[in-house]
Design an enzyme around this catalytic site. Sequence first.
Site, PDB file in Angstrom:
ATOM      1  N   GLN A 277      33.252  79.332  -2.538  1.00  0.00           N
ATOM      2  CA  GLN A 277      32.342  79.128  -1.398  1.00  0.00           C
ATOM      3  C   GLN A 277      32.904  79.668  -0.085  1.00  0.00           C
ATOM      4  O   GLN A 277      32.279  79.477   0.960  1.00  0.00           O
ATOM      5  CB  GLN A 277      32.019  77.627  -1.245  1.00  0.00           C
ATOM      6  CG  GLN A 277      31.316  77.005  -2.429  1.00  0.00           C
ATOM      7  CD  GLN A 277      29.891  77.534  -2.626  1.00  0.00           C
ATOM      8  OE1 GLN A 277      29.289  78.131  -1.748  1.00  0.00           O
ATOM      9  NE2 GLN A 277      29.348  77.322  -3.822  1.00  0.00           N
TER      10      GLN A 277
ATOM     11  N   HIS B 132      34.880  70.937  -7.119  1.00  0.00           N
ATOM     12  CA  HIS B 132      33.842  71.275  -8.097  1.00  0.00           C
ATOM     13  C   HIS B 132      34.390  70.933  -9.486  1.00  0.00           C
ATOM     14  O   HIS B 132      35.605  70.986  -9.707  1.00  0.00           O
ATOM     15  CB  HIS B 132      33.584  72.783  -7.979  1.00  0.00           C
ATOM     16  CG  HIS B 132      32.462  73.323  -8.795  1.00  0.00           C
ATOM     17  ND1 HIS B 132      32.595  73.622 -10.127  1.00  0.00           N
ATOM     18  CD2 HIS B 132      31.188  73.631  -8.463  1.00  0.00           C
ATOM     19  CE1 HIS B 132      31.444  74.108 -10.580  1.00  0.00           C
ATOM     20  NE2 HIS B 132      30.575  74.121  -9.588  1.00  0.00           N
TER      21      HIS B 132
ATOM     22  N   LYS C  99      28.222  84.987  -6.144  1.00  0.00           N
ATOM     23  CA  LYS C  99      28.043  84.202  -4.910  1.00  0.00           C
ATOM     24  C   LYS C  99      28.285  85.059  -3.668  1.00  0.00           C
ATOM     25  O   LYS C  99      28.114  84.599  -2.550  1.00  0.00           O
ATOM     26  CB  LYS C  99      28.986  82.992  -4.911  1.00  0.00           C
ATOM     27  CG  LYS C  99      28.612  81.952  -5.976  1.00  0.00           C
ATOM     28  CD  LYS C  99      29.463  80.715  -5.832  1.00  0.00           C
ATOM     29  CE  LYS C  99      29.453  79.840  -7.071  1.00  0.00           C
ATOM     30  NZ  LYS C  99      28.227  79.061  -7.241  1.00  0.00           N
TER      31      LYS C  99
ATOM     32  N   CYS D  41      27.659  69.688  -9.332  1.00  0.00           N
ATOM     33  CA  CYS D  41      28.914  69.813 -10.093  1.00  0.00           C
ATOM     34  C   CYS D  41      30.077  69.159  -9.353  1.00  0.00           C
ATOM     35  O   CYS D  41      31.196  69.699  -9.340  1.00  0.00           O
ATOM     36  CB  CYS D  41      29.243  71.267 -10.406  1.00  0.00           C
ATOM     37  SG  CYS D  41      28.094  72.020 -11.533  1.00  0.00           S
TER      38      CYS D  41
ATOM     39  N   ASP E  71      40.432  77.759  -4.761  1.00  0.00           N
ATOM     40  CA  ASP E  71      39.100  78.044  -5.286  1.00  0.00           C
ATOM     41  C   ASP E  71      38.278  78.597  -4.112  1.00  0.00           C
ATOM     42  O   ASP E  71      37.864  77.857  -3.226  1.00  0.00           O
ATOM     43  CB  ASP E  71      38.495  76.738  -5.827  1.00  0.00           C
ATOM     44  CG  ASP E  71      37.014  76.872  -6.186  1.00  0.00           C
ATOM     45  OD1 ASP E  71      36.415  77.920  -5.890  1.00  0.00           O
ATOM     46  OD2 ASP E  71      36.465  75.914  -6.756  1.00  0.00           O
TER      47      ASP E  71
END
Length: 404
Positions: free
Chosen positions: A202, A122, A225, A363, A199
């Site tokens: 997700q 991202h 999220k 993104c 990261d």
Amino acid sequence: MYDIKKIREDFPILGREIYGKPLVYLDNGATTQKPRCVVEAMTEEYYNVNANVHRGVHFLSQKATELHENARETVRRFLNARSTNEIVFTRGTTESINLVASTFGDAFLKENDEIIISQMEHHSNIVSWQLIQARRGIRLRVIPITDEGDLCLDKYEQLFNPNTRLVSITHVSNVLGTVNPIKQMIVTAHAHGVPVLIDGAQSVPHMAVDVCDLDCDFFAFSGHKVYGPTGVGVLYGKENWLDKLPPYMGGGEMIKNVSFEHTTFNELPYKFEAGTPDYIATTGLAHALDYVTSIGMENIHAYEQELTQYAMKRMAKIENMRLFGTSANKDAVISFLVGNIHHLDMGTLLDRLGIAVRTGHHCAEPLMHLLGIEGTVRASLGLYNTKEEIDILIDGIERIRKMF
Ligand code: PLP
């Protein structure tokens, strides 16, 4: 037993209609809807507790501080971190990555040092490093991906050299849905004496994450999220790393003593939390994490895996369907294009049918360049989606395909 009917009732917005059609919300990768318990806990705190946290002697301030620090403990438990000193509240994944890039950059990076990222990152895990690149003259090394959307692990190993300072990779791709083998990748990095930032934007909504088991050095995620409020996120960092990093921003909360000549900084995690935190949002986040924990992250994962596989099978049968990201290790994100139909047209027409999907580059422009496309349509699943909703999506796509 996964009580989908009851789960859906926890999310009032799922009962609404869009253009006279029942809402089919498939944009969970961008943000998730909020269960009643999250909104109610935040409203309750505003109505009955609200006061600024830390250092207040009065009742409300102490109560608000207690809620805020209890939320930190909830996050610690959720990630299985060793100590609340390792849980820094930020505004989200983006700020968490920027915090590490900036402070790690200042403390440890010099010209020609290298950071390993991947082709599926991202923008927040690319541009944050490019800002340091401009300041410090470092180099970015990029792990390539296969046609299916898996990281090339042999190429990853070849990227290490004596200048490698950090690996910063996504756990799950927000475009391809690939679940990266981060545990194995962390072992490789550590064998070279290199720390790893994950990261988790997700992954946290879809699977159990245990930072001790992963042995990652930093882990970032966003509250919104994972069914929590906007404006709050988390940076987990091993205490020995956070101790070595300088503060990110200056201001209240992050100091011990201040004079015009010299300032001493607060202990962890407050050293990284300048200014008034979003203490209402941290309460909301704690309730969101308790909510998903009460359903069970393993149950959510198994349910969403079944949905993803069902959707992928049905999607693959659509004429002229191009699916981006077909890894065997894939989770909850389905990116596609149909024939020559522009992603914006597809998204706009699906919206008219009450179906919310995302369109564009998500993104991840460098990944789009690699795939030779401008953007995709992305359906991303959450714990409240159903096979019936996938069927509505498929019917919608078929209808639009026939129109063109
Ligand atoms: N990383 C990934 C993989 C993402 O999908 C996103 C958001 O879509 C981010 C980082 C940035 O998250 P936020 O905008 O919540 O900071």
